[in-house]
Design a protein around this motif. Sequence first.
Motif, PDB file in Angstrom:
ATOM      1  N   LEU A  26      22.065  54.575  -8.513  1.00 14.56           N
ATOM      2  CA  LEU A  26      21.989  53.541  -7.253  1.00 14.56           C
ATOM      3  C   LEU A  26      20.805  52.255  -7.349  1.00 14.56           C
ATOM      4  N   LYS A  27      21.366  51.197  -7.616  1.00 14.62           N
ATOM      5  CA  LYS A  27      20.523  50.169  -7.760  1.00 14.62           C
ATOM      6  C   LYS A  27      19.608  49.863  -6.411  1.00 14.62           C
ATOM      7  N   SER A  28      18.449  49.653  -6.679  1.00 16.48           N
ATOM      8  CA  SER A  28      17.650  49.421  -5.551  1.00 16.48           C
ATOM      9  C   SER A  28      17.692  47.923  -5.101  1.00 16.48           C
ATOM     10  N   GLU A  33      18.186  41.869  -6.875  1.00 14.88           N
ATOM     11  CA  GLU A  33      17.349  40.584  -6.718  1.00 14.88           C
ATOM     12  C   GLU A  33      17.188  40.078  -8.082  1.00 14.88           C
ATOM     13  N   LEU A  34      16.506  41.053  -9.014  1.00 19.02           N
ATOM     14  CA  LEU A  34      16.185  40.408 -10.237  1.00 19.02           C
ATOM     15  C   LEU A  34      17.466  40.274 -10.991  1.00 19.02           C
ATOM     16  N   GLU A  35      18.378  41.032 -11.195  1.00 18.74           N
ATOM     17  CA  GLU A  35      19.563  40.660 -11.584  1.00 18.74           C
ATOM     18  C   GLU A  35      20.355  39.397 -11.289  1.00 18.74           C
TER      19      GLU A  35
END
Length: 83
Positions: A26-28, A33-35
């Motif tokens: 799972l993405k934090s 936000e960086l993506e």
Amino acid sequence: MTDIKDLSKIIANKGKKPLVLSIGNLKSQEDAELERKLREIKFQQELRKDWIVFLVRDVVFFSAAIFFIFAVSGYSLFMQIYR
């Protein structure tokens, strides 16, 4: 326990569409936000590239073509007048 993991890998790799097993992928919030920022930067670069292509192709190329046409017609007119 190792037999269960091996069996799950065998089952996951069978068929035309293999099943992807991912645990804890799972993405934090920070990764998301960086993506998002990366997508914005890529969009800005594409927009800048489009503007540069527009300026080079449409403004410079067509201006040079019009200047060449006027130069050839001016030379032709000059040769017709002084004959």
